[in-house]
Design an enzyme around this catalytic site. Structure first.
Site, PDB file in Angstrom:
ATOM      1  N   HIS A   1       1.981  -0.925   8.140  1.00 20.14           N
ATOM      2  CA  HIS A   1       1.723  -2.368   8.105  1.00 20.14           C
ATOM      3  C   HIS A   1       2.947  -3.161   7.676  1.00 20.14           C
ATOM      4  CE1 HIS A   1      -2.593  -0.964   7.008  1.00 20.14           C
ATOM      5  NE2 HIS A   1      -2.422  -0.965   8.310  1.00 20.14           N
TER       6      HIS A   1
ATOM      7  N   TYR B   1      -0.502  -1.001  -5.563  1.00 22.94           N
ATOM      8  CA  TYR B   1       0.757  -1.627  -5.218  1.00 22.94           C
ATOM      9  C   TYR B   1       0.791  -3.081  -5.620  1.00 22.94           C
ATOM     10  CZ  TYR B   1      -1.704  -2.297  -0.687  1.00 22.94           C
ATOM     11  OH  TYR B   1      -2.616  -2.560   0.307  1.00 22.94           O
TER      12      TYR B   1
ATOM     13  N   LYS C   1       7.165  -4.432  -2.001  1.00 21.46           N
ATOM     14  CA  LYS C   1       6.070  -3.699  -2.630  1.00 21.46           C
ATOM     15  C   LYS C   1       6.619  -2.665  -3.604  1.00 21.46           C
ATOM     16  CE  LYS C   1       3.182  -4.054   1.486  1.00 21.46           C
ATOM     17  NZ  LYS C   1       2.528  -3.319   2.575  1.00 21.46           N
TER      18      LYS C   1
ATOM     19  N   ASP D   1      -5.327   0.322  12.680  1.00 18.82           N
ATOM     20  CA  ASP D   1      -4.221   1.269  12.656  1.00 18.82           C
ATOM     21  C   ASP D   1      -4.151   2.094  13.937  1.00 18.82           C
ATOM     22  OD1 ASP D   1      -3.684   0.222  10.183  1.00 18.82           O
ATOM     23  OD2 ASP D   1      -4.458   1.937   9.063  1.00 18.82           O
TER      24      ASP D   1
END
Length: 184
Positions: free
Chosen positions: A64, A133, A73, A171
Site C-alpha cells: 500500500h 505502526y 511509517k 490487495d
C-alpha cells in the site's frame, strides 16, 4: 542506552533496534522516543496516527501507498512475526524500484522506518501477529494505491510462501509495476 539504527539497501529505510532491559521478571523497552528516532534517522518526524492490526498466518497485506498525504511509517510487531517489505516508488531516488524486507517480531523487538514515497506490506509468518505502526499523515482512502505483491519486475522474495497468501479484494487487485503510479 540509545537505539541502534541500521540503514538498508534503500538508504533512508532504517532497521531500528531499541535497547531492551530484561531480567527474570520480564523485559522493558521504549517503543518510541522522538529524540532517539531523530538521531537515528537524521531528521525529526511528527506522527499523527497510530494503527494496530491483527492478522492470521498466511495473510499478506499490501503493498500500500498513498499519492496524497503520503505517509512515513514506523512499524513493529507486538505479538508474533511478520516479513515486512518496503518498495521505493520515488522516481528521483537512487534506489528507485528496489525493495527491502526484514523479519519483525515480538521476540526481536526490531522496527522499520519507512519514509514517504514507498509502498509497504507484510506477510504474517506466525500463527497470529499484532502489527503496530505510527504514521506521519492521516489515511487518505481517495488516493490509496496498491502495488501487486507478486509483481515479477520487483520480484520480492517472500519467505515461507509455499502457496498463494490470503489477500483482501483490494490487495488481490494490486497493479503491476509498469501500471503503478510513482512519485516524482
Amino acid at each position: 542506552m540509545p537505539i541502534i539504527s541500521t540503514p538498508t539497501r534503500i538508504p533512508d529505510v532504517f532497521v531500528i533496534e531499541p535497547s531492551v532491559f530484561g531480567d527474570e521478571r520480564g523485559w522493558f523497552f521504549e517503543a518510541f522516543n522522538a529524540q532517539e528516532l531523530e538521531a537515528a534517522i537524521g531528521f525529526s518526524v511528527n506522527f499523527v496516527q497510530d494503527n494496530h492490526s491483527l492478522s492470521k498466518k498466511g495473510i499478506l497485506r499490501g503493498l500500500h501507498y498513498q499519492l496524497e498525504q503520503t505517509q512515513g511509517k514506523l512499524v513493529r510487531v507486538a505479538r508474533g512475526a511478520v516479513f515486512d517489505v518496503a518498495v521505493d516508488l520515488r522516481l528521483q531516488s537512487p534506489s528507485y524500484g528496489q525493495w527491502v524486507g526484514i523479519e519483525l517480531s515480538a521476540e526481536n523487538h526490531k522496527q522499520l522506518w519507512i519514509p514517504p514515497g514507498l509502498a509497504h506490506g507484510f506477510l504474517v509468518m506466525s500463527h497470529e501477529a499484532e502489527f503496530l505502526y505510527k504514521t506521519t499523515d492521516y489515511w487518505h482512502p481517495q488516493s490509496e494505491q496498491c502495488l501487486a505483491w507478486n509483481d515479477p519486475t520487483i520480484a520480492i522474495e517472500w519467505p515461507n510462501l509455499d502457496e498463494n497468501p490470503q489477500l483482501s479484494a483490494k490487495d488481490a487487485a494490486g497493479v503491476l509495476w509498469d501500471q503503478a503510479k510513482k512519485f516524482s
